[in-house]
Write a protein that holds these residues in place. Structure first.
Motif, PDB file in Angstrom:
ATOM      1  N   ILE A  43     -52.720  32.012 -26.927  1.00 53.72           N
ATOM      2  CA  ILE A  43     -51.584  32.163 -27.644  1.00 53.72           C
ATOM      3  C   ILE A  43     -50.981  32.725 -28.007  1.00 53.72           C
ATOM      4  CG2 ILE A  43     -50.227  30.896 -29.622  1.00 53.72           C
ATOM      5  CD1 ILE A  43     -52.163  27.986 -29.242  1.00 53.72           C
ATOM      6  N   ILE A  44     -51.969  33.798 -28.923  1.00 54.60           N
ATOM      7  CA  ILE A  44     -51.996  34.976 -28.963  1.00 54.60           C
ATOM      8  C   ILE A  44     -51.420  35.828 -28.022  1.00 54.60           C
ATOM      9  CG2 ILE A  44     -53.297  36.848 -31.111  1.00 54.60           C
ATOM     10  CD1 ILE A  44     -52.354  34.569 -32.611  1.00 54.60           C
ATOM     11  N   PHE A  87     -48.486  44.951 -28.456  1.00 55.39           N
ATOM     12  CA  PHE A  87     -49.946  45.278 -27.597  1.00 55.39           C
ATOM     13  C   PHE A  87     -51.196  45.175 -28.676  1.00 55.39           C
ATOM     14  CE2 PHE A  87     -52.723  48.982 -26.642  1.00 55.39           C
ATOM     15  CZ  PHE A  87     -52.803  48.454 -25.138  1.00 55.39           C
ATOM     16  N   ALA A  88     -50.968  45.540 -29.892  1.00 56.20           N
ATOM     17  CA  ALA A  88     -52.010  45.228 -30.977  1.00 56.20           C
ATOM     18  C   ALA A  88     -52.195  44.024 -31.045  1.00 56.20           C
ATOM     19  CB  ALA A  88     -51.395  45.744 -32.122  1.00 56.20           C
ATOM     20  N   ILE A  89     -51.757  43.277 -31.337  1.00 55.94           N
ATOM     21  CA  ILE A  89     -51.340  41.713 -31.307  1.00 55.94           C
ATOM     22  C   ILE A  89     -51.803  40.502 -29.331  1.00 55.94           C
ATOM     23  CG2 ILE A  89     -50.815  39.646 -30.958  1.00 55.94           C
ATOM     24  CD1 ILE A  89     -48.388  40.739 -32.641  1.00 55.94           C
ATOM     25  N   LEU A  90     -51.324  41.493 -28.611  1.00 56.54           N
ATOM     26  CA  LEU A  90     -52.173  41.066 -27.017  1.00 56.54           C
ATOM     27  C   LEU A  90     -53.638  41.372 -26.817  1.00 56.54           C
ATOM     28  CD1 LEU A  90     -51.562  40.530 -24.402  1.00 56.54           C
ATOM     29  CD2 LEU A  90     -50.942  43.030 -24.168  1.00 56.54           C
ATOM     30  N   MET A  91     -54.062  43.053 -27.265  1.00 50.71           N
ATOM     31  CA  MET A  91     -55.738  42.850 -27.323  1.00 50.71           C
ATOM     32  C   MET A  91     -56.832  42.083 -28.833  1.00 50.71           C
ATOM     33  SD  MET A  91     -55.974  45.678 -25.780  1.00 50.71           S
ATOM     34  CE  MET A  91     -54.133  44.881 -24.453  1.00 50.71           C
ATOM     35  N   THR A  92     -55.716  42.336 -29.808  1.00 48.23           N
ATOM     36  CA  THR A  92     -56.284  41.332 -30.382  1.00 48.23           C
ATOM     37  C   THR A  92     -56.336  39.389 -29.662  1.00 48.23           C
ATOM     38  OG1 THR A  92     -55.465  42.173 -32.320  1.00 48.23           O
ATOM     39  CG2 THR A  92     -56.671  39.619 -32.634  1.00 48.23           C
ATOM     40  N   GLY A  93     -55.145  39.150 -29.355  1.00 45.96           N
ATOM     41  CA  GLY A  93     -55.281  38.147 -28.012  1.00 45.96           C
ATOM     42  C   GLY A  93     -56.567  38.036 -27.142  1.00 45.96           C
ATOM     43  N   HIS A 128     -49.986  35.828 -25.082  1.00 48.56           N
ATOM     44  CA  HIS A 128     -48.226  34.952 -24.971  1.00 48.56           C
ATOM     45  C   HIS A 128     -47.592  35.861 -26.201  1.00 48.56           C
ATOM     46  CE1 HIS A 128     -48.653  31.937 -22.332  1.00 48.56           C
ATOM     47  NE2 HIS A 128     -49.863  32.754 -22.306  1.00 48.56           N
ATOM     48  N   ILE A 129     -47.703  35.922 -27.320  1.00 49.20           N
ATOM     49  CA  ILE A 129     -47.273  36.302 -28.723  1.00 49.20           C
ATOM     50  C   ILE A 129     -46.438  37.509 -28.599  1.00 49.20           C
ATOM     51  CG2 ILE A 129     -47.375  36.579 -31.298  1.00 49.20           C
ATOM     52  CD1 ILE A 129     -48.147  33.602 -31.581  1.00 49.20           C
ATOM     53  N   GLY A 130     -48.276  38.066 -28.074  1.00 51.95           N
ATOM     54  CA  GLY A 130     -48.279  40.144 -28.180  1.00 51.95           C
ATOM     55  C   GLY A 130     -46.725  40.583 -26.926  1.00 51.95           C
ATOM     56  N   ILE A 131     -47.328  39.843 -25.675  1.00 53.05           N
ATOM     57  CA  ILE A 131     -46.742  39.712 -24.839  1.00 53.05           C
ATOM     58  C   ILE A 131     -44.770  39.575 -24.727  1.00 53.05           C
ATOM     59  CG2 ILE A 131     -45.982  39.387 -22.324  1.00 53.05           C
ATOM     60  CD1 ILE A 131     -48.597  38.582 -21.973  1.00 53.05           C
ATOM     61  N   VAL A 132     -44.178  38.812 -26.062  1.00 54.64           N
ATOM     62  CA  VAL A 132     -43.234  38.869 -26.151  1.00 54.64           C
ATOM     63  C   VAL A 132     -42.690  39.713 -26.934  1.00 54.64           C
ATOM     64  CG1 VAL A 132     -41.456  36.569 -27.325  1.00 54.64           C
ATOM     65  CG2 VAL A 132     -43.022  35.357 -25.584  1.00 54.64           C
ATOM     66  N   VAL A 133     -43.668  39.639 -27.870  1.00 52.17           N
ATOM     67  CA  VAL A 133     -43.573  40.382 -28.881  1.00 52.17           C
ATOM     68  C   VAL A 133     -42.855  42.056 -28.620  1.00 52.17           C
ATOM     69  CG1 VAL A 133     -43.372  42.451 -30.893  1.00 52.17           C
ATOM     70  CG2 VAL A 133     -44.383  39.529 -31.055  1.00 52.17           C
ATOM     71  N   THR A 134     -44.298  42.346 -27.642  1.00 50.78           N
ATOM     72  CA  THR A 134     -43.253  43.787 -26.234  1.00 50.78           C
ATOM     73  C   THR A 134     -42.635  43.927 -25.872  1.00 50.78           C
ATOM     74  OG1 THR A 134     -46.031  43.813 -27.156  1.00 50.78           O
ATOM     75  CG2 THR A 134     -44.850  45.228 -24.655  1.00 50.78           C
ATOM     76  N   LEU A 135     -41.720  42.670 -25.361  1.00 50.39           N
ATOM     77  CA  LEU A 135     -41.249  42.583 -24.500  1.00 50.39           C
ATOM     78  C   LEU A 135     -39.711  43.079 -25.888  1.00 50.39           C
ATOM     79  CD1 LEU A 135     -41.141  39.985 -21.908  1.00 50.39           C
ATOM     80  CD2 LEU A 135     -41.932  41.533 -21.598  1.00 50.39           C
ATOM     81  N   LEU A 136     -39.985  41.750 -26.845  1.00 53.30           N
ATOM     82  CA  LEU A 136     -38.526  41.920 -27.583  1.00 53.30           C
ATOM     83  C   LEU A 136     -38.191  43.872 -27.925  1.00 53.30           C
ATOM     84  CD1 LEU A 136     -38.887  39.098 -29.959  1.00 53.30           C
ATOM     85  CD2 LEU A 136     -37.225  39.267 -28.221  1.00 53.30           C
ATOM     86  N   GLY A 137     -39.732  44.179 -28.272  1.00 54.14           N
ATOM     87  CA  GLY A 137     -39.775  45.454 -28.891  1.00 54.14           C
ATOM     88  C   GLY A 137     -38.913  46.652 -27.343  1.00 54.14           C
ATOM     89  N   SER A 138     -39.087  46.161 -26.621  1.00 52.24           N
ATOM     90  CA  SER A 138     -38.644  47.403 -24.972  1.00 52.24           C
ATOM     91  C   SER A 138     -36.963  46.845 -25.126  1.00 52.24           C
ATOM     92  CB  SER A 138     -39.160  46.954 -23.729  1.00 52.24           C
ATOM     93  OG  SER A 138     -41.155  46.986 -23.860  1.00 52.24           O
ATOM     94  N   ILE A 192     -39.622  50.983 -30.329  1.00 55.59           N
ATOM     95  CA  ILE A 192     -41.495  51.725 -30.450  1.00 55.59           C
ATOM     96  C   ILE A 192     -42.446  50.493 -31.127  1.00 55.59           C
ATOM     97  CG2 ILE A 192     -43.194  53.501 -31.016  1.00 55.59           C
ATOM     98  CD1 ILE A 192     -41.261  54.908 -29.499  1.00 55.59           C
ATOM     99  N   PRO A 193     -42.217  50.493 -32.450  1.00 58.55           N
ATOM    100  CA  PRO A 193     -42.687  50.000 -34.039  1.00 58.55           C
ATOM    101  C   PRO A 193     -43.458  48.286 -33.034  1.00 58.55           C
ATOM    102  CG  PRO A 193     -41.650  51.080 -34.809  1.00 58.55           C
ATOM    103  CD  PRO A 193     -40.897  50.746 -33.287  1.00 58.55           C
ATOM    104  N   LEU A 194     -42.562  47.208 -33.055  1.00 52.45           N
ATOM    105  CA  LEU A 194     -42.965  46.538 -31.740  1.00 52.45           C
ATOM    106  C   LEU A 194     -42.982  46.508 -30.932  1.00 52.45           C
ATOM    107  CD1 LEU A 194     -39.193  44.567 -32.029  1.00 52.45           C
ATOM    108  CD2 LEU A 194     -41.101  43.692 -33.138  1.00 52.45           C
ATOM    109  N   VAL A 195     -43.653  47.569 -30.024  1.00 53.53           N
ATOM    110  CA  VAL A 195     -43.733  47.245 -28.721  1.00 53.53           C
ATOM    111  C   VAL A 195     -45.211  47.374 -29.306  1.00 53.53           C
ATOM    112  CG1 VAL A 195     -44.460  49.019 -27.215  1.00 53.53           C
ATOM    113  CG2 VAL A 195     -42.124  48.396 -27.466  1.00 53.53           C
TER     114      VAL A 195
END
Length: 462
Positions: free
Chosen positions: A180-181, A398-404, A183-193, A391-394
């Motif tokens: 789940i984390i 990425f940090a959330i993605l690595m944590t997940g 997925h959240i990380g990827i979605v946040v990265t996409l929103l930042g992009s 960039i801050p969102l990306v």
């Protein structure tokens, strides 16, 4: 038609739409194959956006992607511009791919991952011996006691739930949270992009040493980038210089720059060079190029002239700049000055195109009775300027993605036990690391067996 009938029809229509989304659309969105295909397509176009230069001029693409011969037989500048490969990350279809991929992840999270986590958090007691036969690892004991098991499991970091003659234990629930984390990380990265593509911009400036400039030459920008272009501050190029190697090659070029507020007061001062940019208020200025802007000369006892120099076409044989200096008041005669670097040497050609002399900074020469003194060769700094509010969102995504990803490596292990008819049933399963789990369960079973044997000896001694 009454109001009640209208309301009933609207409710029926809403019910049909909801059912259609749940039964028809969600299975497609949550299909793993669709997510993989979209990810591969996004990766492919991202590679194209890296290989093909982004945000360049029309002349650049016409030169590098001609119609004859076409690259790979079909990729010409017309095709490239029509598809939008000159600004891949801002095209509607690339952003639509990102939105679709993000929607798929969100749908998968709510329809699969969250229910799986909710199911994993429930206490599941096995109350029939037949249920243990479905487990990959299980054992039966004739004279063992359920009471010895909680302490053994707790020592193995399990969380134990016990009710009467049944027991359930689990550990590694964080492994169920990990996807789940992710997925959240990827979605946040996409929103930042997406946010960066919509609000960011890229600009290029060629600024002579000693000049002040504001960012104006925007070459690529999102539809909402106007608010990001700074209007309340400017930059002054205090000095531009180049360090050369002993052989005459360029070692590094530098720009000493001052950031000025609206009143012209200096608020920041940095020296930048390649790979060391200046960052201010979300805008980054990179040192990417250099040129020769002008020469400063004096003719006889005249005031100092600063004459602009223009790059000349050498057909790929190097970079050279030139200018023309009149040596007669009626401008009927003059000399040409050529320079190829900032080491202070220029070549002087007379009106017949013959090399007349070679000068360095501070030197003078006589040409047709006129004294020409070279005072300075003025360099210009080539800057690429970028702003990407996403960039801050990306980075956060990425940090959330690595944590997940790290959390996902934890195994979710479960153990059940049942005391019934004088027998103890123990079994367990895990979602990964099967070999390690088998060893752990065998160790638990050995301890249960040892505790049972010890109890039997104590009873016989009594």
């Amino acid at each position: 038609m009454t109001a009640d009938n209208t309301t009933e029809k609207e409710l029926n229509w809403f019910s049909l739409l909801k059912r259609s989304i749940r039964q028809d659309l969600l299975p497609i969105l949550t299909d793993l194959r669709l997510a993989i295909v979209m990810l591969l397509v996004i990766a492919g176009f991202s590679i194209l956006g890296t290989v093909i230069e982004q945000g360049q001029s029309l002349a650049f693409y016409q030169t590098n992607y001609p119609e004859h011969p076409a690259l790979f037989g079909f990729l010409t500048w017309k095709v490239l511009l029509f598809i939008g490969l000159d600004h891949v990350y801002r095209t509607w279809w690339f952003l639509a791919l990102l939105i679709l991929f993000g929607t798929s992840l969100v749908a998968c999270t709510f329809t699969r991952q969250l229910p799986a986590l909710k199911s994993a958090r429930k206490w599941k007691f096995y109350e029939r011996p037949q249920q243990f036969q479905k487990l990959a690892l299980s054992a039966e004991f004739d004279d063992a006691s359920l009471n010895s098991l909680p302490e053994i499991l707790q020592n193995q970091q399990y969380k134990v739930f016990q009710q009467d003659n049944t027991l359930y234990a689990r550990k590694g629930i964080v492994g169920r949270v990990g996807p789940i984390i992710v997925h959240i990380g990827i979605v946040v990265t996409l929103l930042g992009s997406i946010f960066g593509a919509m609000t960011g911009f890229v600009a290029q400036e060629m600024v002579p040493s000693g000049e002040t400039f504001k960012i104006k030459n925007i070459i690529d920008a999102g539809p909402f980038a106007a608010s990001q272009v700074p209007k309340d501050w400017s930059v002054h190029v205090d000095r531009f210089w180049i360090d050369y190697t002993p052989s005459g090659g360029i070692d590094q070029f530098y720009s000493k720059m001052s950031v000025l507020d609206a009143q012209g007061k200096e608020v920041d001062n940095q020296t930048i060079y390649v790979n060391k940019p200046l960052r201010h208020n979300g805008v980054t200025l990179y040192q990417t190029d250099w040129g020769i802007a002008a020469v400063r000369v004096r003719v006889n006892n005249s005031p100092i002239f600063q004459l602009p120099m223009a790059p000349l076409n050498t057909n790929g044989k190097g970079r050279i700049w030139g200018t023309w200096i009149p040596i007669k008041p009626d401008l009927s005669e003059g000399v040409s000055l050529l320079a190829k670097d900032l080491q202070g040497m220029v070549l002087i050609y007379d009106s017949k195109g013959q090399l007349a002399n070679t000068l360095r900074t501070g030197m003078s020469t006589q040409i047709n009775g006129v004294t020409l003194k070279l005072l300075d060769v003025v360099g210009s700094t080539g800057l690429q300027i970028k702003a990407d509010p996403g960039i801050p969102l990306v980075y956060s995504g990425f940090a959330i993605l690595m944590t997940g990803v790290a959390m996902s490596y934890f195994s979710h292990s479960q153990v059940w036990a049942l005391q019934k008819d004088g027998r103890l049933y123990v079994g367990g399963k895990t979602n990964r690391a099967q070999v390690a789990f088998e060893q752990e369960v065998l160790s638990i079973l050995d301890k249960v067996n040892s505790a049972s044997t010890k109890n039997q000896k104590e009873v016989s001694l009594t």
